[in-house]
Design a protein around this motif. Structure first.
Motif, mmCIF file in Angstrom:
data_model
loop_
_atom_site.group_PDB
_atom_site.id
_atom_site.type_symbol
_atom_site.label_atom_id
_atom_site.label_comp_id
_atom_site.label_asym_id
_atom_site.label_seq_id
_atom_site.Cartn_x
_atom_site.Cartn_y
_atom_site.Cartn_z
ATOM 1 N N SER A 1 37.886 -55.991 -0.007
ATOM 2 C CA SER A 1 37.645 -57.121 0.903
ATOM 3 C C SER A 1 36.188 -57.210 1.340
ATOM 4 O O SER A 1 35.734 -58.284 1.759
ATOM 5 N N THR A 2 35.459 -56.111 1.233
ATOM 6 C CA THR A 2 34.056 -56.101 1.674
ATOM 7 C C THR A 2 33.084 -56.365 0.536
ATOM 8 O O THR A 2 31.863 -56.411 0.758
ATOM 9 N N LEU A 3 33.621 -56.533 -0.703
ATOM 10 C CA LEU A 3 32.767 -56.711 -1.871
ATOM 11 C C LEU A 3 33.053 -58.041 -2.531
ATOM 12 O O LEU A 3 34.045 -58.700 -2.267
ATOM 13 N N ASN A 4 32.174 -58.426 -3.460
ATOM 14 C CA ASN A 4 32.397 -59.627 -4.252
ATOM 15 C C ASN A 4 31.598 -59.546 -5.539
ATOM 16 O O ASN A 4 30.706 -58.715 -5.681
ATOM 17 N N GLY A 5 31.922 -60.412 -6.477
ATOM 18 C CA GLY A 5 31.194 -60.493 -7.737
ATOM 19 C C GLY A 5 31.262 -59.219 -8.550
ATOM 20 O O GLY A 5 32.299 -58.554 -8.618
ATOM 21 N N PRO B 1 41.034 -62.770 -1.544
ATOM 22 C CA PRO B 1 40.264 -63.964 -1.968
ATOM 23 C C PRO B 1 39.058 -63.647 -2.832
ATOM 24 O O PRO B 1 38.804 -64.347 -3.826
ATOM 25 N N SER B 2 38.320 -62.608 -2.502
ATOM 26 C CA SER B 2 37.122 -62.284 -3.279
ATOM 27 C C SER B 2 37.477 -61.853 -4.696
ATOM 28 O O SER B 2 36.705 -62.097 -5.645
ATOM 29 N N VAL B 3 38.643 -61.227 -4.878
ATOM 30 C CA VAL B 3 39.094 -60.836 -6.208
ATOM 31 C C VAL B 3 39.512 -62.073 -7.001
ATOM 32 O O VAL B 3 39.175 -62.218 -8.186
ATOM 33 N N LEU B 4 40.207 -63.005 -6.370
ATOM 34 C CA LEU B 4 40.616 -64.238 -7.041
ATOM 35 C C LEU B 4 39.412 -65.086 -7.439
ATOM 36 O O LEU B 4 39.477 -65.868 -8.401
#
Length: 278
Positions: free
Chosen positions: A19-23, A49-52
């Motif tokens: 949840s604290t990461l993205n990309g 959401p960030s994983v999707l």
């Protein structure tokens, strides 16, 4: 701690981390999660959401990789392996473990030949080592290795993530189970009512029998009292027939009372000697 509790802890850890990461940073989280020796559920991570948001990006393959571990089997992976990142040994083991869980969902007796084909295992010895060391000791399945029948008899298997479209069939199955349970409950209630009715009848019959027994006892007591006779002067008991006989003797032999004293005792010797002879 059982497998469900361990799962909850690991899922919570990876959900917070992702949840604290993205990309691109999420790629390492996906590899770590799919390689973890005690994590076997991934739907919560897929819902972040960030994983999707990886869908349609250059890192889309890691989203597909995570979906594969959530839903597919080893043989299904081999059909699309060219479009996914190469698996490390821990990921290969994990996917084979998940494949066993999928097979155990529908069949509780798994032939060795089927397992060796689905898991790419070359012989029975390796298959049994996998089942014992990598599955039963881990706690994801419990069962019995039947070497005589060459099969694995499943007693328990942990559940995998629900596949897309699988929820509807599960609802149908649960609906059928609920209907069967309702019918069984009605049948049990009818049996209880019948048992209560029969119990009441039995109690009534028992009371009637006890009352009849008491009546028979009273009748027998009266008959026994009537035929038991009377107690004489010397404490002897005489039946009715004997008393009747004695009374008849009084009539047939009058005067024999002289042999007895007024008080009914036997005449002593001196009295008998001085008595005039007839």
């Amino acid at each position: 701690m059982d497998i469900e509790e361990r799962q909850a802890e690991h899922i919570d850890y990876f959900v917070k981390k992702a949840s604290t990461l993205n990309g691109p940073a999420l790629a390492n989280v996906v590899v770590e999660a799919t390689s973890h020796p005690s994590l076997f559920a991934f739907s919560e991570i897929l819902a972040i959401p960030s994983v999707l948001e990886l869908e349609g990006t250059e890192n889309n393959v890691f989203l597909d990789l995570l979906r594969m571990f959530a839903h597919v089997t080893w043989s299904e992976y081999k059909n699309v392996a060219g479009r996914l990142p190469q698996l490390v040994p821990d990921q290969v083991l994990k996917l084979k473990q998940l494949t066993l869980l999928t097979l155990a969902e529908t069949d509780k007796v798994l032939p060795y030949d089927t397992l060796m084909q689905e898991l790419d295992v070359s012989n029975v010895r390796k298959l049994e080592d996998f089942l014992i060391n990598d599955c039963m000791y881990v706690g994801i399945v419990r069962g019995k290795l039947n070497q005589l029948r060459r099969c694995f008899e499943v007693q328990f298997a942990a559940g995998r993530d629900i596949r897309p479209g699988q929820l509807g069939s599960m609802i149908d199955i649960l609906g059928n189970w609920l209907a069967t349970s309702d019918n069984l409950l009605v049948s049990i209630q009818e049996k209880i009512k019948w048992a209560d009715t029969m119990g009441g009848i039995d109690q009534k019959h028992k009371k009637e029998v006890e009352e009849r027994v008491e009546e028979v006892k009273k009748t027998l007591s009266m008959k026994l009292y009537t035929s038991s006779g009377y107690v004489g002067r010397c404490g002897l008991t005489y039946t009715v027939a004997e008393v009747t006989y004695c009374k008849q003797a009084d009539i047939d032999y009058p005067g024999h009372e002289e042999n007895f004293s007024e008080l009914g005792g036997v005449m002593d010797y001196d009295q008998d000697r001085n008595r005039p002879k007839r």
